[in-house]
Design an enzyme around this catalytic site. Structure first.
Site, PDB file in Angstrom:
ATOM      1  N   GLU A 117       0.829  -1.189   0.000  1.00  0.00           N
ATOM      2  CA  GLU A 117       0.000   0.000   0.000  1.00  0.00           C
ATOM      3  C   GLU A 117       0.874   1.253   0.000  1.00  0.00           C
ATOM      4  O   GLU A 117       1.947   1.278   0.609  1.00  0.00           O
ATOM      5  CB  GLU A 117      -0.928  -0.017   1.213  1.00  0.00           C
ATOM      6  CG  GLU A 117      -1.916  -1.179   1.114  1.00  0.00           C
ATOM      7  CD  GLU A 117      -3.006  -1.146   2.176  1.00  0.00           C
ATOM      8  OE1 GLU A 117      -4.160  -1.406   1.813  1.00  0.00           O
ATOM      9  OE2 GLU A 117      -2.706  -0.862   3.342  1.00  0.00           O
ATOM     10  N   GLY A 131       6.865  -1.889   6.110  1.00  0.00           N
ATOM     11  CA  GLY A 131       8.221  -2.418   6.129  1.00  0.00           C
ATOM     12  C   GLY A 131       9.225  -1.519   6.816  1.00  0.00           C
ATOM     13  O   GLY A 131       8.945  -0.366   7.143  1.00  0.00           O
ATOM     14  N   GLU A 132      10.391  -2.088   7.057  1.00  0.00           N
ATOM     15  CA  GLU A 132      11.487  -1.371   7.704  1.00  0.00           C
ATOM     16  C   GLU A 132      12.515  -1.029   6.613  1.00  0.00           C
ATOM     17  O   GLU A 132      13.228  -1.911   6.128  1.00  0.00           O
ATOM     18  CB  GLU A 132      12.095  -2.264   8.795  1.00  0.00           C
ATOM     19  CG  GLU A 132      13.403  -1.769   9.378  1.00  0.00           C
ATOM     20  CD  GLU A 132      13.390  -0.299   9.790  1.00  0.00           C
ATOM     21  OE1 GLU A 132      12.562   0.098  10.605  1.00  0.00           O
ATOM     22  OE2 GLU A 132      14.231   0.466   9.251  1.00  0.00           O
ATOM     23  N   ASN A 155      -3.534   4.601  16.085  1.00  0.00           N
ATOM     24  CA  ASN A 155      -4.588   4.321  15.111  1.00  0.00           C
ATOM     25  C   ASN A 155      -4.987   2.854  15.216  1.00  0.00           C
ATOM     26  O   ASN A 155      -4.174   1.975  14.943  1.00  0.00           O
ATOM     27  CB  ASN A 155      -4.094   4.608  13.693  1.00  0.00           C
ATOM     28  CG  ASN A 155      -3.791   6.079  13.492  1.00  0.00           C
ATOM     29  OD1 ASN A 155      -4.634   6.938  13.748  1.00  0.00           O
ATOM     30  ND2 ASN A 155      -2.574   6.382  13.057  1.00  0.00           N
ATOM     31  N   CYS A 191       6.123  -4.984  15.620  1.00  0.00           N
ATOM     32  CA  CYS A 191       5.821  -4.021  16.675  1.00  0.00           C
ATOM     33  C   CYS A 191       4.359  -4.251  17.083  1.00  0.00           C
ATOM     34  O   CYS A 191       3.497  -4.459  16.233  1.00  0.00           O
ATOM     35  CB  CYS A 191       6.042  -2.593  16.187  1.00  0.00           C
ATOM     36  SG  CYS A 191       7.754  -2.312  15.704  1.00  0.00           S
ATOM     37  N   CYS A 206       1.307  -2.253  15.487  1.00  0.00           N
ATOM     38  CA  CYS A 206       1.338  -1.956  14.049  1.00  0.00           C
ATOM     39  C   CYS A 206       0.677  -3.062  13.238  1.00  0.00           C
ATOM     40  O   CYS A 206       1.005  -4.243  13.401  1.00  0.00           O
ATOM     41  CB  CYS A 206       2.788  -1.768  13.606  1.00  0.00           C
ATOM     42  SG  CYS A 206       2.987  -1.605  11.831  1.00  0.00           S
ATOM     43  N   CYS A 211       3.521   8.527   0.918  1.00  0.00           N
ATOM     44  CA  CYS A 211       4.035   7.603   1.935  1.00  0.00           C
ATOM     45  C   CYS A 211       4.288   6.260   1.263  1.00  0.00           C
ATOM     46  O   CYS A 211       3.367   5.598   0.786  1.00  0.00           O
ATOM     47  CB  CYS A 211       3.013   7.483   3.062  1.00  0.00           C
ATOM     48  SG  CYS A 211       3.515   6.317   4.332  1.00  0.00           S
ATOM     49  N   CYS A 233       6.571  -7.111   7.110  1.00  0.00           N
ATOM     50  CA  CYS A 233       7.674  -6.623   7.952  1.00  0.00           C
ATOM     51  C   CYS A 233       8.082  -7.755   8.876  1.00  0.00           C
ATOM     52  O   CYS A 233       7.247  -8.547   9.307  1.00  0.00           O
ATOM     53  CB  CYS A 233       7.211  -5.412   8.777  1.00  0.00           C
ATOM     54  SG  CYS A 233       8.566  -4.561   9.628  1.00  0.00           S
ATOM     55  N   CYS A 286      -1.142   6.077   9.850  1.00  0.00           N
ATOM     56  CA  CYS A 286       0.099   5.440  10.311  1.00  0.00           C
ATOM     57  C   CYS A 286      -0.189   4.090  10.931  1.00  0.00           C
ATOM     58  O   CYS A 286      -1.008   3.989  11.840  1.00  0.00           O
ATOM     59  CB  CYS A 286       0.756   6.253  11.414  1.00  0.00           C
ATOM     60  SG  CYS A 286       1.389   7.786  10.894  1.00  0.00           S
ATOM     61  N   LEU A 292      10.429   5.884  18.296  1.00  0.00           N
ATOM     62  CA  LEU A 292      10.910   5.655  19.659  1.00  0.00           C
ATOM     63  C   LEU A 292       9.836   4.965  20.516  1.00  0.00           C
ATOM     64  O   LEU A 292      10.029   3.866  20.997  1.00  0.00           O
ATOM     65  CB  LEU A 292      11.349   6.991  20.275  1.00  0.00           C
ATOM     66  CG  LEU A 292      12.060   6.885  21.609  1.00  0.00           C
ATOM     67  CD1 LEU A 292      13.356   6.112  21.499  1.00  0.00           C
ATOM     68  CD2 LEU A 292      12.335   8.279  22.186  1.00  0.00           C
ATOM     69  N   HIS A 293       8.741   5.638  20.729  1.00  0.00           N
ATOM     70  CA  HIS A 293       7.532   5.073  21.363  1.00  0.00           C
ATOM     71  C   HIS A 293       7.632   4.723  22.839  1.00  0.00           C
ATOM     72  O   HIS A 293       6.617   4.476  23.487  1.00  0.00           O
ATOM     73  CB  HIS A 293       7.016   3.837  20.607  1.00  0.00           C
ATOM     74  CG  HIS A 293       6.807   4.056  19.149  1.00  0.00           C
ATOM     75  ND1 HIS A 293       6.213   5.185  18.646  1.00  0.00           N
ATOM     76  CD2 HIS A 293       7.122   3.295  18.066  1.00  0.00           C
ATOM     77  CE1 HIS A 293       6.159   5.100  17.335  1.00  0.00           C
ATOM     78  NE2 HIS A 293       6.708   3.972  16.951  1.00  0.00           N
TER      79      HIS A 293
HETATM   80  N1  SAH Z   1       9.010   0.602   9.812  1.00  0.00           N
HETATM   81  C1  SAH Z   1       9.280   1.976   9.941  1.00  0.00           C
HETATM   82  C2  SAH Z   1       8.380   2.857   9.121  1.00  0.00           C
HETATM   83  C3  SAH Z   1       6.905   2.603   9.157  1.00  0.00           C
HETATM   84  S1  SAH Z   1       5.711   3.132  10.164  1.00  0.00           S
HETATM   85  C4  SAH Z   1       9.186   2.383  11.375  1.00  0.00           C
HETATM   86  O1  SAH Z   1       8.712   1.594  12.168  1.00  0.00           O
HETATM   87  O2  SAH Z   1       9.619   3.486  11.684  1.00  0.00           O
HETATM   88  C5  SAH Z   1       5.546   4.868  10.409  1.00  0.00           C
HETATM   89  C6  SAH Z   1       5.241   5.193  11.874  1.00  0.00           C
HETATM   90  O3  SAH Z   1       3.919   4.761  12.279  1.00  0.00           O
HETATM   91  C7  SAH Z   1       6.191   4.513  12.831  1.00  0.00           C
HETATM   92  O4  SAH Z   1       6.626   5.420  13.793  1.00  0.00           O
HETATM   93  C8  SAH Z   1       5.327   3.453  13.454  1.00  0.00           C
HETATM   94  O5  SAH Z   1       5.837   3.033  14.670  1.00  0.00           O
HETATM   95  C9  SAH Z   1       4.015   4.163  13.552  1.00  0.00           C
HETATM   96  N2  SAH Z   1       2.864   3.263  13.793  1.00  0.00           N
HETATM   97  C10 SAH Z   1       2.794   1.935  13.533  1.00  0.00           C
HETATM   98  N3  SAH Z   1       1.569   1.467  13.890  1.00  0.00           N
HETATM   99  C11 SAH Z   1       0.863   2.528  14.341  1.00  0.00           C
HETATM  100  C12 SAH Z   1      -0.477   2.684  14.810  1.00  0.00           C
HETATM  101  N4  SAH Z   1      -1.318   1.657  14.835  1.00  0.00           N
HETATM  102  N5  SAH Z   1      -0.879   3.901  15.203  1.00  0.00           N
HETATM  103  C13 SAH Z   1      -0.035   4.963  15.119  1.00  0.00           C
HETATM  104  N6  SAH Z   1       1.232   4.878  14.665  1.00  0.00           N
HETATM  105  C14 SAH Z   1       1.682   3.674  14.286  1.00  0.00           C
HETATM  106 FE1  SF4 Z   2       7.387  -1.982  13.400  1.00  0.00          FE
HETATM  107 FE2  SF4 Z   2       7.579  -0.234  11.363  1.00  0.00          FE
HETATM  108 FE3  SF4 Z   2       7.553  -2.915  10.899  1.00  0.00          FE
HETATM  109 FE4  SF4 Z   2       5.338  -1.673  11.718  1.00  0.00          FE
HETATM  110  S1  SF4 Z   2       6.395  -1.347   9.783  1.00  0.00           S
HETATM  111  S2  SF4 Z   2       6.149  -3.649  12.480  1.00  0.00           S
HETATM  112  S3  SF4 Z   2       6.148  -0.102  13.087  1.00  0.00           S
HETATM  113  S4  SF4 Z   2       9.105  -1.762  12.002  1.00  0.00           S
END
Ligand code: SAH
Ligand code: SF4
Length: 391
Positions: A125, A204-205, A335, A151, A154, A140, A147, A378, A259-260
């Site tokens: 997407e 993805g990362e 989200n 996390c 996510c 985006c 991935c 996100c 960071l989170h």
């Molecule tokens: N994989 C990379 C880039 C993708 S996500 C990364 O993790 O940085 C872009 C951002 O959205 C990241 O900061 C991710 O942690 C955050 N994110 C993932 N799931 C989310 C959710 N359900 N609600 C809000 N932010 C989220």
């Molecule tokens: Fe974590 Fe980013 Fe992969 Fe989602 S896309 S699982 S936030 S590394």
């Protein structure tokens, strides 16, 4: 051996391991079933090699680059600086490809989500997010199908990694989005405005697919093609420390770090990669990041999870962690997605958190969720279910 060179050797070994793993998830090459090759996604050198392989002169590669990346042309017959017979020869050997649009949804807030399908039927997407005030927006882009990192908050993390995207598929998402908005330079010389920013924040990362991401970003930054400034590109990472230095040196794009959490025990749980590269190492890598300055701050993304990471004490610890770094904090209200286990922090908790960070001198905007009604915000992206429905 000094401690530093020992560290450097370890980092280099770790980097090699990451690159080897990425290669194991390599995308298919650029050869079509009919024997033609897709020219999109090749570096300038590789494009020149393709042109030489069919016995043509080097300057043709420069012409092709202009047509493909500056004008956005996909049909050799429209490349008017190339004579007809050569146009035909090129079309016999090559294509200028695009991912196929398998789904195209628009949110009530004008955010638009594409499901792009590739030649092997894998899909990702891509989201276009218009700026609510100005007449432009950000694309985006995804870097992997799925991935590996899981996390906890996510949606993409619930989809196993199918494979990495090729450079063609990464740059192709941007080019296909430009096609959809007619955003290529017009013959009158007007340049695109809407699709003028890239955020590598999709599925993805990106630093686990570094080579292809780097090739794609070098293509979009090339001044004779799409010509996006590195200041208009932001790469978001969950913290793949050994690759961060390299991305900073080679690409110099803006960095966003997911960071989170401010304590290792909590971050271990939310972002499991933290067990490998804990917070102190991550922050040290941010301090070394070459493209960071007061004019170009590192963005720290912080998802606001109700009762998990959203107390005033967390906010104060965050400020301490960032001390002295050119940083800004992006607070992302969680989200939700089907089956997700968390709740979004209350508006009062988010406000209080933001105020503490702001009072310490860090800009702390709260990110408004965009395209939530079409699961485009996100962390809501995921493609395997949708694709099965689409096919
Ligand atoms: N994989 C990379 C880039 C993708 S996500 C990364 O993790 O940085 C872009 C951002 O959205 C990241 O900061 C991710 O942690 C955050 N994110 C993932 N799931 C989310 C959710 N359900 N609600 C809000 N932010 C989220
Ligand atoms: Fe974590 Fe980013 Fe992969 Fe989602 S896309 S699982 S936030 S590394």
């Amino acid at each position: 051996m000094s401690l530093n060179s020992h560290d450097a050797a370890l980092t280099a070994a770790e980097r090699d391991r990451i690159l080897a793993k990425a290669a194991a998830f390599a995308p298919p090459g650029n050869l079509l079933p009919d024997g033609r090759r897709d020219l999109v996604g090749l570096s300038r050198e590789s494009l020149a090699a393709e042109v030489a392989a069919i016995g043509e002169q080097k300057f043709r590669a420069k012409q092709l680059w202009h047509w493909i990346y500056h004008q956005g042309v996909t049909d050799f017959a429209l490349m008017s600086s190339i004579a007809r017979p050569l146009q035909q020869k090129l079309a016999e050997h090559f294509v200028v490809g695009r991912p196929e649009i398998a789904a195209d949804q628009r949110s009530s807030d004008q955010t638009r989500k594409f499901l792009f399908k590739f030649r092997d039927n894998e899909a990702v997407e891509t989201v276009y997010i218009p700026d609510p005030v100005e007449d432009r927006g950000a694309v985006c882009i995804s870097s992997q199908v799925g991935c590996t990192l899981s996390c906890r908050f996510c949606h993409t993390g619930t989809q196993r990694l199918a494979r990495n995207l090729s450079a063609a598929e990464i740059v192709g998402q941007f080019m296909a989005a430009r096609d959809a908005y007619g955003e290529w330079p017009s013959p009158k010389g007007e340049t695109p405005r809407l699709l003028s920013t890239i955020v590598l924040m999709g599925m993805g990362e990106p630093l686990y697919n570094y080579e292809n991401v780097a090739t794609a970003m070098k293509i979009v930054m090339d001044g004779e093609g799409i010509g996006l400034s590195r200041r208009r590109i932001t790469l978001s990472t969950s913290g793949v420390v050994p690759m961060m230095d390299r991305a900073g040196e080679e690409l110099g794009v803006n960095l966003a770090v997911s960071l989170h959490a401010v304590r290792d025990d909590l971050r271990d749980e939310l972002v499991p990669l933290n067990r490998k590269y804990p917070i102190a190492e991550l922050i040290a890598a941010c301090r070394r990041y070459p493209a960071a300055s007061n004019a170009r701050r590192i963005t720290f993304e912080y998802v606001m999870l109700d009762g998990i990471n959203d107390t005033p004490a967390d906010a104060r610890a965050l400020v301490q962690l960032l001390a002295g770094l050119p940083a800004k904090v992006n607070l992302i209200p969680f989200n939700p997605w089907p089956g997700s286990a968390y709740k979004t922090s209350t508006p009062a908790a988010i406000r209080k958190f933001a105020d503490i960070v702001l009072a310490a001198g860090y800009s702390s905007p709260v990110r408004t969720p965009r395209g939530q009604d079409i699961l485009a915000a996100c962390g809501q992206l995921k493609s395997d279910v949708e694709l099965r429905q689409a096919s």
